[in-house]
Design an enzyme around this catalytic site. Sequence first.
Site: not given
Ligand code: PGA
Length: 245
Positions: A72, A139, A141, A146
């Site tokens: 992404d 959350n 994702h 999402e």
């Molecule tokens: P993070 O993000 O490693 O910064 O916790 C993980 C994600 O959102 O996939």
Amino acid sequence: MVMLRNITVQVADDYAAMSQRAAAIFAAEVKAAPAGVFGFATGSTPEGMYVELAKLRARGADFSQITTFNLDEYYPIRPEDAQSYAYYMKQRVFDPLGMVKTNLPDGTAADPAAECLAYEQKLADAGDMAMQILGIGTNGHIGFNEPDEVFSCHAAHVPLAQSTIDANARLFDDAALVPRHALTVGIHSIMMAKKILLLVSGAGKADILAAALGGPITPRVPASILQLHPCVTVVADTAAAAKLR
Ligand code: PGA
């Protein structure tokens, strides 16, 4: 080591051990497929693994022939912007590991929907992905897929969930500058990878990891779809693994 059907969970003592374990797993996959296609993730979680991979490179591991695809990118954003995932990857991964066949969604594309279509096609044309590195949002994702009413199959220009915007705010000086949209590959591309390497660290991810691996498969927890993937390795530190049964 705990076996949950098709999902292997390796619990490491702490973040450093998680990073080393994940780097060893990833480097072994590249050794087995030195010119293979590999999927990359950004975020705080894999930073330590990328540092460990650079150490392995200094000891002779060769990552220069692989083709990479990131999950992404924020939209809109320029690759020179220090908050872009293009910048993160150049600084932390591509330059230190000597990778040149690299791909990310283009945060400057005039037509984001067309860019998503083109990126997904490029990914499909590249052939089998040997391994996809993943993180998980608090959350649930994966990529920027999402929580939703349905699984989002295809690459898309998406609004970020408020929970994601809040989680990302720690990385920005001004909360008003946190991106509201992104380009992300869909669940289909992630599920097509032959192997998934999911890194999870910290107590703040314990509940969502337990829900993703042990709860119902639901688009409300996008990572729960991984229960249907044939080969997932989760490397979690003790804090993140605390709620796994
Ligand atoms: P993070 O993000 O490693 O910064 O916790 C993980 C994600 O959102 O996939």
